[in-house]
Design an enzyme around this catalytic site. Structure first.
Site, short mmCIF file in Angstrom:
data_model
loop_
_atom_site.label_atom_id
_atom_site.label_comp_id
_atom_site.label_asym_id
_atom_site.label_seq_id
_atom_site.Cartn_x
_atom_site.Cartn_y
_atom_site.Cartn_z
N CYS A 380 36.23 34.23 50.37
CA CYS A 380 36.82 32.89 50.51
C CYS A 380 36.23 32.20 51.75
CB CYS A 380 38.34 33.00 50.57
SG CYS A 380 39.19 31.41 50.30
N HIS A 520 39.16 36.14 45.58
CA HIS A 520 39.74 37.25 46.35
C HIS A 520 39.76 38.50 45.45
CE1 HIS A 520 41.34 35.07 49.90
NE2 HIS A 520 41.32 34.04 49.07
N GLU A 522 39.94 41.51 46.16
CA GLU A 522 40.83 42.56 46.64
C GLU A 522 42.18 42.54 45.93
OE1 GLU A 522 41.70 39.04 49.43
OE2 GLU A 522 40.01 39.87 48.31
#
Length: 548
Positions: A380, A520, A522
């Site tokens: 990001c 993102h 993750e």
């Protein structure tokens, strides 16, 4: 219809209700049941999207664009069940819904009260989708006795009485403090916490007792007697080296069996814990260690980057290495001599964030990784800073920066390589935004598709896939009009939105491993299914560690 497990906490906060809920969900799955987990938060914010990371920690984002509590990340990581907007609610959202209905006249002129209107709204939320799964686990945030939580507890009391007998149970987490002076575990706080529950019409069926010391059988019997639960339903919960030990530890303590006994499910299916035994094996039987620097804005509170930390652990599992992460404040790199803080690391991550503070340190970290050939993963804001670094130092745009920083300062200082995103395509709709919009829920949120370049490093990380989906949370975007100049300087835009307008990924083809993504990744990583970019990043770091 689903059976319901309501999870509450007492004595003190931060006992690990979210982890216990997630571990219980995983254990029920291991016995062949389907589960869904929900979080009911008593704060008055509509959602955590506008809360400071120092105040609340990470904001977890779902596929359908909900900004939620970080506990939903635990739920997903342990069960693999993707959370939805209907899996997270706050008092603020509940009251907002009630007031909107009142304004529309849906209550037909009645006086609006906490009981029944607010509690009915909570019960409606709890019951959404209860025909889809075998078990619905609902965690109530905060601690029993907090005034903010009373409407939720009252709604649960009503809900359990309205359902057929045996469809709902209550699991309560408490703390057994240890007094070193007397060498005793004290059960009185737990007794008072259960008494507080009973005073509002709720009685626990299962007690999970956190303790730093072994709980003697006589103490468990005492708790069972005074708290009116079965002795085998008093479950000890001790500190663990890793949260991923929790499912096996809770199984050994008898948690899943106690829950099934409370529902009178007998004989219970035997659990298949192979998945969690493999996770623990990968976590403990490792081949070396890699050292990763996380250069961020909110490093004082590690929960602000909870999913990043867990995804790194998962990437380590995929490569059978230990991952040692050090949190480095981006502002410290900006100080004189701060660049040396990055020396000796096998990989550098620059995660997301908002605002200008610390961003020059992030730009410096991206340049260090590029010039030193150190594996780099920008997420990001981390991708945007890598693009700004390339614009300044490779493409000759010396004043390259972000509109976000000019908006914050109230004056123009930069050539805006990164601009405020005013419209984008979501499904079959075009979304439009203005700089003056409200902050809450107005970002590009949720799961979006990216089209990858063939033979790119990011495509290789995704096993050759050229179309991927990851979750987004941002309102500023790299300006695609600068792509030709940046690519001429050596930065490849290896991922774009399906319409070709929004950059989704960048990389340096001649670098060992340097990737930035607007999404993102993750947020979708799990111990048994690591995010491909984190697995690839740790693999590159592992190879670099061996070269050293």
């Amino acid at each position: 219809m689903a059976r319901y497990i309501f999870i509450t906490g007492g004595v003190v906060s931060s006992l690990g209700k979210g982890l216990a809920s997630a571990a219980l969900g995983a254990l029920l799955q291991a016995r062949g049941f389907t589960v869904r987990l929900r979080k009911l938060d008593p704060y008055l914010n509509v959602d955590p999207g506008t809360m400071s990371p120092f105040e609340h920690g990470e904001v977890f984002v779902t596929d359908d664009g909900a900004e939620t509590d970080l506990d939903l990340g635990h739920y997903e990581r342990f069960t693999g069940v993707h959370a939805r907007q209907t899996d997270s609610i706050s008092s603020g959202r509940i009251y907002s819904n009630v007031l909107e209905k009142e304004r529309r006249g849906e209550y037909l002129g009645k006086t609006i009260q906490v009981i029944p209107h607010v509690t009915n709204e909570i019960k409606h939320f709890i019951a959404i989708g209860d025909d889809e799964v075998d078990f619905m686990l609902c965690e109530i945030g905060g601690t029993v006795g907090d005034i903010e939580g009373l409407p939720f507890f009252e709604a649960i009391r009503q809900f359990t009485h309205e359902r057929p007998r045996g469809e709902c149970i209550l699991m309560h987490l408490t703390l057994l403090p240890y007094l070193a002076a007397s060498g005793e575990l004290k059960t009185k706080p737990t007794q008072h916490s259960v008494k507080e529950l009973q005073s509002i019409g709720l009685a626990p069926d299962v007690l999970v007792c956190r303790s730093e010391h072994p709980i003697p059988e006589k103490e468990r019997a005492k708790i069972a007697l005074f708290c009116n639960v079965r002795p085998d339903a008093v479950i000890p919960a001790y500190d663990l080296k890793s949260i991923y030990e929790a499912p096996l530890a809770y199984h050994r303590a008898g948690l899943d069996q106690a829950v099934l006994n409370a529902f009178q499910i007998s004989p219970a299916p035997r659990p298949d814990l192979t998945r969690w035994e493999d996770v623990l094996d990968r976590l403990t039987n490792t081949d070396g260690q890699v050292n990763i620097a996380i250069v961020g804005k909110y490093t004082q509170l590690e929960d602000a980057y909870k999913s990043i930390a867990e995804a790194l652990t998962h990437g380590g599992m995929a490569n059978r290495v230990r991952v040692k992460s050090d949190w480095i404040a981006a502002e410290d790199i900006e100080a004189e001599g701060g660049l040396h803080l990055l020396d000796g690391y096998h990989g550098i991550i620059v995660p997301g964030g908002f605002g200008e503070r610390g961003t020059e340190g992030m730009v410096t970290a991206a340049r260090y990784a590029r010039e030193k050939n150190v594996p780099y993963l920008g997420i990001c804001l981390g991708m945007q800073m890598a693009v700004i670094e390339a614009a300044r130092n490779l493409a000759g745009i010396e004043d390259a920066g972000s509109e976000e920083f000019d908006h914050e300062a109230g004056k123009t200082r930069f050539t805006p390589i990164v601009y405020h995103l005013k419209e984008w395509v979501q499904g079959n709709y075009k979304v439009q935004r203005s700089v003056n919009d409200d902050k809450g829920g107005t970002m590009r949120l949720g799961s979006y598709t990216a089209i990858l370049k063939p033979d790119s490093k990011i495509s290789e990380a995704y096993d050759g896939d050229l179309e991927i989906e990851d979750r987004h949370r941002h309102r500023y975007e790299v300006d695609s009009s600068y792509i030709p100049k940046l690519e001429e300087a050596g930065l490849s835009f290896s991922g774009m939105s399906p319409d070709g307008k929004l950059p989704e990924a960048v990389e340096y083809p001649d670098h060992r491993w340097f990737i930035g993504v607007q999404a993102h990744p993750e947020l979708k990583s799990k111990p048994f299914e690591p995010a491909p970019l984190f697995a690839g990043f740790i693999e590159a770091a592992k190879e670099g560690a061996r070269l050293v």
